[in-house]
Scaffold this motif. Structure first.
Motif, PDB file in Angstrom:
ATOM      1  N   LEU A 142      15.027  -0.284   5.653  1.00 23.68           N
ATOM      2  CA  LEU A 142      13.821   0.019   6.463  1.00 23.68           C
ATOM      3  C   LEU A 142      12.962   1.231   6.016  1.00 23.68           C
ATOM      4  O   LEU A 142      11.630   1.146   6.128  1.00 23.68           O
ATOM      5  N   LYS A 143      13.844   2.156   5.570  1.00 26.55           N
ATOM      6  CA  LYS A 143      13.037   3.355   5.126  1.00 26.55           C
ATOM      7  C   LYS A 143      12.327   2.909   3.934  1.00 26.55           C
ATOM      8  O   LYS A 143      10.929   3.426   3.801  1.00 26.55           O
ATOM      9  N   ASN A 144      12.586   1.986   2.844  1.00 29.62           N
ATOM     10  CA  ASN A 144      12.053   1.846   1.787  1.00 29.62           C
ATOM     11  C   ASN A 144      10.763   1.064   2.204  1.00 29.62           C
ATOM     12  O   ASN A 144       9.744   1.056   1.439  1.00 29.62           O
ATOM     13  N   TYR A 145      10.789  -0.083   2.964  1.00 25.98           N
ATOM     14  CA  TYR A 145       9.934  -0.752   3.397  1.00 25.98           C
ATOM     15  C   TYR A 145       8.706  -0.057   4.261  1.00 25.98           C
ATOM     16  O   TYR A 145       7.380  -0.278   4.111  1.00 25.98           O
ATOM     17  N   LYS A 146       9.278   0.997   5.117  1.00 31.08           N
ATOM     18  CA  LYS A 146       8.184   1.847   5.852  1.00 31.08           C
ATOM     19  C   LYS A 146       7.307   2.579   4.704  1.00 31.08           C
ATOM     20  O   LYS A 146       6.202   2.621   4.949  1.00 31.08           O
ATOM     21  N   ASP A 147       8.102   3.092   3.679  1.00 37.66           N
ATOM     22  CA  ASP A 147       7.359   3.787   2.761  1.00 37.66           C
ATOM     23  C   ASP A 147       6.485   2.714   1.901  1.00 37.66           C
ATOM     24  O   ASP A 147       5.260   3.111   1.602  1.00 37.66           O
ATOM     25  N   LEU A 148       6.665   1.517   1.655  1.00 37.26           N
ATOM     26  CA  LEU A 148       5.964   0.746   0.694  1.00 37.26           C
ATOM     27  C   LEU A 148       4.842   0.266   1.689  1.00 37.26           C
ATOM     28  O   LEU A 148       3.689   0.363   1.143  1.00 37.26           O
ATOM     29  N   ALA A 149       4.958   0.247   3.097  1.00 37.02           N
ATOM     30  CA  ALA A 149       3.736  -0.277   3.854  1.00 37.02           C
ATOM     31  C   ALA A 149       2.867   0.927   4.038  1.00 37.02           C
ATOM     32  O   ALA A 149       1.521   0.584   3.984  1.00 37.02           O
ATOM     33  N   GLU A 150       3.168   2.041   4.035  1.00 37.19           N
ATOM     34  CA  GLU A 150       2.285   3.222   4.242  1.00 37.19           C
ATOM     35  C   GLU A 150       1.528   3.543   2.843  1.00 37.19           C
ATOM     36  O   GLU A 150       0.397   3.540   3.070  1.00 37.19           O
ATOM     37  N   ALA A 151       2.382   3.189   1.751  1.00 34.25           N
ATOM     38  CA  ALA A 151       1.400   3.211   0.495  1.00 34.25           C
ATOM     39  C   ALA A 151       0.303   2.214   0.108  1.00 34.25           C
ATOM     40  O   ALA A 151      -0.612   2.470  -0.387  1.00 34.25           O
ATOM     41  N   ARG A 152       0.682   1.160   0.906  1.00 33.01           N
ATOM     42  CA  ARG A 152      -0.172  -0.046   0.696  1.00 33.01           C
ATOM     43  C   ARG A 152      -1.120  -0.134   1.788  1.00 33.01           C
ATOM     44  O   ARG A 152      -1.943  -1.139   2.084  1.00 33.01           O
ATOM     45  N   ASN A 153      -1.203   0.614   2.684  1.00 31.39           N
ATOM     46  CA  ASN A 153      -1.920   0.906   4.146  1.00 31.39           C
ATOM     47  C   ASN A 153      -1.574  -0.571   4.739  1.00 31.39           C
ATOM     48  O   ASN A 153      -2.613  -1.100   5.534  1.00 31.39           O
ATOM     49  N   TRP A 154      -0.779  -0.957   4.672  1.00 33.36           N
ATOM     50  CA  TRP A 154      -0.199  -2.126   5.690  1.00 33.36           C
ATOM     51  C   TRP A 154       0.163  -1.622   7.098  1.00 33.36           C
ATOM     52  O   TRP A 154       0.627  -0.574   7.027  1.00 33.36           O
ATOM     53  N   LYS A 155      -0.004  -2.608   7.957  1.00 35.06           N
ATOM     54  CA  LYS A 155       0.497  -2.363   9.490  1.00 35.06           C
ATOM     55  C   LYS A 155       1.952  -2.469   9.198  1.00 35.06           C
ATOM     56  O   LYS A 155       2.499  -3.326   8.831  1.00 35.06           O
ATOM     57  N   GLN A 156       2.833  -1.410  10.023  1.00 33.12           N
ATOM     58  CA  GLN A 156       4.283  -1.700   9.895  1.00 33.12           C
ATOM     59  C   GLN A 156       4.676  -2.893  10.685  1.00 33.12           C
ATOM     60  O   GLN A 156       4.156  -3.200  11.784  1.00 33.12           O
ATOM     61  N   PRO A 157       5.862  -3.264  10.118  1.00 35.07           N
ATOM     62  CA  PRO A 157       6.248  -4.562  10.797  1.00 35.07           C
ATOM     63  C   PRO A 157       7.081  -4.161  12.295  1.00 35.07           C
ATOM     64  O   PRO A 157       7.452  -3.218  12.423  1.00 35.07           O
TER      65      PRO A 157
END
Length: 266
Positions: free
Chosen positions: A203-218
């Motif tokens: 979840l930490k890795n996915y959160k970082d990925l979403a922030e880097a790509r400016n995605w809405k967090q799941p």
């Protein structure tokens, strides 16, 4: 030069009036802080171990017929929820009856049903090693799952054609929802896992990925038997523990975060 002297003085000591002066107060303070933090973490890990033992006994004591009723109720609530119906890309765990996790196979089957408009896309976990390394890989049918050495179903790393399965961390589109397991939860979003750290790391890795790509967090949605929901404050947490946005129990959906209230429209 002066900055360098102060740095050396603070770490190595300096000669003052013919005697070597060491910053012992600073060293003691730092050592005490480290020791205090370590003691605090040790105490939290001990509390977690004790709580896990208690929850395993609690889950084992649930009558199988009652567990089955709760499984059905929880999955039906999710299947009927607008926030689930509108989700196109999901991560979901594959339930293991031996671990007494809330059943997900009805949900998985529904997600994988072919639809004229393409339907939903599903990623499920594959444990790679004992160092909290877990991937979420795309599957298109339940037959894609195989039993690992622990007799837990997970996707093979390649599909029937020998092609590597898509890793959600390499996908081009964001995930809408993650359906999570756990041993215990509370209404403030605290989650007690089984101690491996796999989900918190992922979840930490996915959160970082979403922030880097400016995605809405799941949305992080945990599925829970009634007996797994504890009083607030009972579950100890550390800075690496990631809270969930909502719980789904047989009694209904419990939104927790502002994201859950906004997106679940409850």
């Amino acid at each position: 030069m002066m900055r360098h002297w102060y740095r050396r003085a603070a770490t190595q000591g300096v000669v003052v009036s013919g005697q070597l002066w060491q910053p012992s107060g600073l060293l003691r303070m730092t050592t005490n802080c480290i020791s205090s933090n370590r003691d605090e973490l040790d105490a939290i890990f001990k509390q977690k171990r004790t709580l896990r033992t208690q929850l395993r006994k609690t889950l084992k004591a649930i009558d199988p017929s009652l567990r089955s009723q709760q499984d059905t109720a929880i999955q039906d609530i999710v299947l009927g929820a607008p926030w689930f119906k509108s989700s196109l890309r999901l991560c979901a765990y594959i339930s293991c009856s031996a671990l007494r996790e809330v059943d997900t196979f009805k949900l998985l089957s529904h997600i994988l049903q072919p639809q004229p408009n393409g339907g939903k896309k599903l990623y499920v976990p594959r444990v790679e090693d004992k160092n909290s390394h877990m991937r979420m890989l795309n599957i298109s049918r339940l037959d894609d799952l195989v039993a690992n050495s622990m007799d837990i179903l997970e996707p093979a790393p390649v599909d029937a054609d020998g092609n590597a399965r898509e890793d959600v961390l390499q996908a081009n589109d964001p995930v809408d929802i993650l359906l999570l397991p756990g041993l215990a939860f509370d209404r403030s979003g605290r989650r007690l896992g089984r101690g491996g750290g796999y989900y918190d790391t992922f979840l930490k890795n996915y959160k970082d990925l979403a922030e880097a790509r400016n995605w809405k967090q799941p949305l992080l949605v945990a599925l829970s038997y009634s007996q797994q929901i504890l009083d607030d404050g009972v579950i100890p947490v550390t800075s690496t523990d990631i809270p969930v946005d909502a719980l789904v129990s047989p009694e209904g959906v419990i939104p927790i975060s502002s994201a859950a209230f906004n997106r679940m429209d409850l």
